[in-house]
Design a protein around this motif. Structure first.
Motif, short mmCIF file in Angstrom:
data_model
loop_
_atom_site.label_atom_id
_atom_site.label_comp_id
_atom_site.label_asym_id
_atom_site.label_seq_id
_atom_site.Cartn_x
_atom_site.Cartn_y
_atom_site.Cartn_z
N GLU A 85 0.80 -1.22 0.00
CA GLU A 85 0.00 0.00 0.00
C GLU A 85 0.83 1.27 0.00
N CYS A 166 -2.34 -4.75 2.70
CA CYS A 166 -2.14 -4.09 3.98
C CYS A 166 -2.12 -5.17 5.05
N THR A 181 -7.58 -1.40 11.19
CA THR A 181 -6.53 -1.19 10.20
C THR A 181 -6.33 0.30 9.99
N CYS A 185 -6.01 1.94 3.91
CA CYS A 185 -6.26 0.60 3.38
C CYS A 185 -7.73 0.42 3.00
#
Length: 359
Positions: A85, A166, A181, A185
């Protein structure tokens, strides 16, 4: 930064149930047309979507067609070739900025806790082999089913026509359905990522606990509407059930805290994919955190792209801890440091919004 709050409970099945249960199916969200995000105080959300090509193939097919489309799309080869990412345009732009590091550790009042409900580790199976990568970060070689291994996982998604990876962590909530997260992402440029899948305990292409598909994507509104706002780069995903089972009931979940002092010793986990790593195994780093003075914190941590969203666990006992940061971004001028949003009120707002959600 305000006084602290912690949500502690760690939930899930017993070790025997974790090992014995075999996943045979999932009921993902039905593909829906793209729409503007839902807004509540400080957070935004969208139903999880398929990319246009997959949505066309799954149209009018319901949950089964949704799952089949994602199962067909995320082949082992696509997973291997997905980009870290750190290649997302807004993330690359952030890395190119200049920043002056601060070394001030914020001191605050004594923290308040709720004791975690620790779940016994699953029976050891096969320990991962050494990675052979020479970095300050290490391969913890957790066996399949270890609490950290099964609550951490690799994330795959599509954004802007490209596939990315990710990292994420199952966080305990009343809804037993949430993965924590980084917001980048989940969203970039005011658009939501598509084809979102979480693979707990990912190891060298294997998925011992299956693929889990997103039901809803949630992010702070500050980051959704301004991808330069890295202090608010925090996200959460409500997951679909797998064989009728909620993800935290099946695998357990780490605790979470916010508005705690910096300067804690934290263990960072993730799946770095950019060189010198290759994204095949879970990597660990540990160190003290420092207040950068701009509502972000940092630690000595040489993980690379792909590790974003992987949790920083405070008061880690070798199995369980409290998420109080995550691998988020780096500056090109300081590759030895990893930065995270400071876990403050924005985390509390997001967590309190998603904590009761389930499917």
């Amino acid at each position: 930064m305000k006084l602290e709050h912690r949500f502690a409970m760690l939930g899930g099945l017993t070790a025997a149930a974790v090992v014995a249960t075999v996943l045979t199916g999932v009921g993902p969200a039905t593909a829906a047309p793209s729409r503007a995000p839902t807004r509540t105080t400080g957070v935004v959300s969208s139903t999880a979507q398929l990319s246009p090509d997959l949505a066309a193939s799954a149209r009018n097919g319901g949950d089964a067609a949704y799952r089949q489309a994602l199962d067909s799309y995320w082949t082992a080869e696509r997973m291997r070739s997905a980009k870290p990412e750190s290649e997302i345009p807004s993330v690359k732009a952030a890395a190119a900025r200049t920043s002056t590091l601060s070394t001030t550790i914020t001191t605050q009042s004594a923290s308040a806790k709720r004791t975690p409900a620790r779940i016994p580790a699953a029976a050891p199976l096969t320990a991962p082999a050494a990675s052979g990568v020479q970095t300050m970060s290490t391969n913890p070689a957790y066996p399949v089913g270890h609490p950290v291994a099964r609550t951490l996982g690799k994330v795959f998604f599509t954004s802007g026509g490209y596939n990315y990876v990710c990292s994420g962590t199952i966080v305990n909530t009343e809804g037993k359905s949430s993965v924590w997260t980084a917001a980048h992402c989940l969203t970039e440029g005011g658009a939501w990522s598509t084809n979102w899948v979480f693979v707990p305990n990912y190891y060298n292409g294997s998925a011992p606990y299956g693929n889990w598909y997103a039901y809803q994507l949630w992010a702070t509104s500050a980051y959704f509407y301004n991808n330069n706002d890295l202090a608010n780069d925090v996200g959460s995903v409500v997951m679909n059930r797998n064989s009728g089972v909620r993800i935290t009931d099946y695998l357990g979940g780490q605790g979470i805290e916010w508005n705690y002092p910096t300067g804690q010793y934290m263990y960072a986990f993730g799946y770095p994919q950019a060189a010198p790593f290759n994204g095949s195994i879970l990597i660990q780093n540990a160190g003290y955190t420092y207040d950068n003075g701009d509502s972000t914190v940092y630690q000595l941590n040489d993980m690379t792209g792909g590790s974003s969203g992987g949790s920083w666990l405070a008061e880690f006992d070798g199995s369980w801890g409290y998420i109080d940061g995550h691998n988020d971004f780096k500056y090109n001028a300081y590759p030895q440091y990893m930065f995270s949003p400071y876990y403050g009120d924005q985390v509390g707002s997001l967590y309190n919004t998603v904590r009761n959600l389930t499917t």
